[in-house]
Design a protein around this motif. Structure first.
Motif: not given
Length: 304
Positions: A197-213
Motif C-alpha cells: 500500500x505504501x509503495x502504491x501511494x508513494x508520491x501520491x500526496x495522500x497524507x496518511x499513506x504517502x511515505x517520506x524519508x
C-alpha cells in the motif's frame, strides 16, 4: 497458597508492565505528529516486531510452518491489528492520549457481546447493562472531543471493534501456537499487508499513506514505537499464558493512568470533567463485568 500462585503473580506483573509501558508507544507516535505518514509509522511498528521476534522464535525452536488455513488466519489477524493501530495513531494526532485510550476501552464490552454472538458464551442481563453503562461513558468522552476535532474522535471506536475481533481470533489460535511465534507472524502479516500500500501511494500526496524519508529524530521515535510495541505485546502474550484473563483484565485500566501521566508531562493535556466522568463510568462498568465473570467461574458446577 496454590501451586499456581507464582505463575499468576508473574502474569500479573507482566500485565502491569504492559499497562505502564504501552502508553509510551502512543506518546512516541504522537510526538512524530504529521511529519510521517501514519501508514509508515505502522509499517515500522510491525516491521520491527517481526525483525525481533521471527529470529528469536526460529532460534528457540518455537517457529513452525503454518498451513494455508492458519496462514489465512494470521493475515486476518494482521489486517485487524493493522487497521486498529493505524486508526489509533491517526486519532492521536488530534486527541489527547488519555481521551483516545478511554474511548478505546469500550473494547471489553464489544468483546463481551462478540463472545455471545460468535462463541456462544452466555451473557446475562447484568452484563448487558454493564456494557450499556460503558458505552454511555464513552459518549461522555466523545461528546466534548467531537465538538473540537470532529469525526476523528470515532477512530478509537474503530480500533476497539477491530481489536475485539482480533482478540476473538487470538482466543481460537492461542491454544496451539507459542505466544512469541504468534506475535512474530502477526508482525510479518501486518507488514506484508501495509508495505504494498505504501509503495502504491508513494508520491501520491495522500497524507496518511504517502511515505517520506525520516530524519534522525523521527528514526529514533520510529524505533521507540517498534521496540515498545514489541515488548508490551510480548508481556501481554505471556501474561495471558500464565494467569486467567479474568484476573488480568482489570489491571489493563492502569493504562489510562499511564496515558494521563504521559499526556500531562509531555503534552500538557488535562482531562476535563465530562471526560473524567465518562472514564470513571467505563472503568466501573468494566470492573463489574470482570468481577462478575470471576464469580461465575468460582460457582460450583451442578451435580449431574
Amino acid at each position: 497458597m496454590t501451586d499456581n500462585t507464582p505463575r499468576i503473580t508473574l502474569g500479573i506483573l507482566l500485565m502491569v508492565g504492559f499497562s505502564l509501558i504501552a502508553p509510551a508507544m502512543d506518546a512516541s507516535a504522537k510526538l512524530i505528529g504529521d511529519a510521517l505518514a501514519v501508514g509508515q509509522i505502522v509499517a515500522a511498528r510491525f516491521g520491527i516486531q517481526a525483525a525481533i521476534l521471527l529470529p528469536l522464535a526460529l532460534t528457540m525452536g518455537w517457529l513452525h510452518r503454518p498451513g494455508f488455513g492458519e496462514s489465512a488466519l494470521h493475515l486476518l489477524r494482521g489486517a485487524l491489528i493493522l487497521l486498529a493501530t493505524a486508526c489509533f495513531f491517526q486519532a492521536l494526532r488530534f486527541m489527547p492520549i488519555a481521551d483516545a485510550i478511554a474511548v478505546f476501552f469500550v473494547e471489553p464490552f464489544i468483546l463481551t457481546l462478540l463472545g455471545g454472538l460468535l462463541l456462544g458464551e452466555a451473557i446475562g442481563p447484568r452484563r448487558y447493562a454493564a456494557c450499556a453503562v460503558g458505552f454511555v461513558g464513552a459518549l461522555f468522552v466523545i461528546q466534548p472531543s467531537f465538538s473540537e476535532v470532529g469525526p476523528v474522535v470515532l477512530l478509537p471506536l474503530v480500533t476497539a471493534v477491530c481489536f475485539a475481533f482480533y482478540m476473538i481470533l487470538t482466543r481460537k489460535m492461542a491454544v496451539r501456537i507459542h505466544p512469541i511465534s504468534m506475535q512474530a507472524y502477526t508482525g510479518l502479516a501486518a507488514l506484508l499487508l501495509v508495505a504494498p500500500v505504501l509503495w502504491v501511494f508513494d508520491g501520491s500526496g495522500v497524507a496518511p499513506l504517502d511515505p517520506s524519508w525520516p530524519d534522525q529524530r523521527e528514526l529514533l521515535l520510529l524505533g521507540a514505537v517498534g521496540l515498545i510495541a514489541t515488548a508490551s505485546h510480548v508481556c501481554i502474550s505471556f501474561a495471558l499464558k500464565l494467569a486467567p484473563a479474568s484476573v488480568l483484565a482489570p489491571i489493563q485500566y492502569l493504562e489510562i493512568v499511564g496515558a494521563s501521566a504521559l499526556g500531562y508531562i509531555i503534552f500538557g493535556d488535562l482531562l476535563d470533567v465530562p471526560t473524567l466522568f465518562g472514564t470513571a463510568l467505563i472503568v466501573s462498568a468494566g470492573l463489574y463485568v470482570f468481577v462478575r465473570e470471576r464469580r461465575l467461574e468460582r460457582r460450583p458446577m451442578p451435580a449431574p
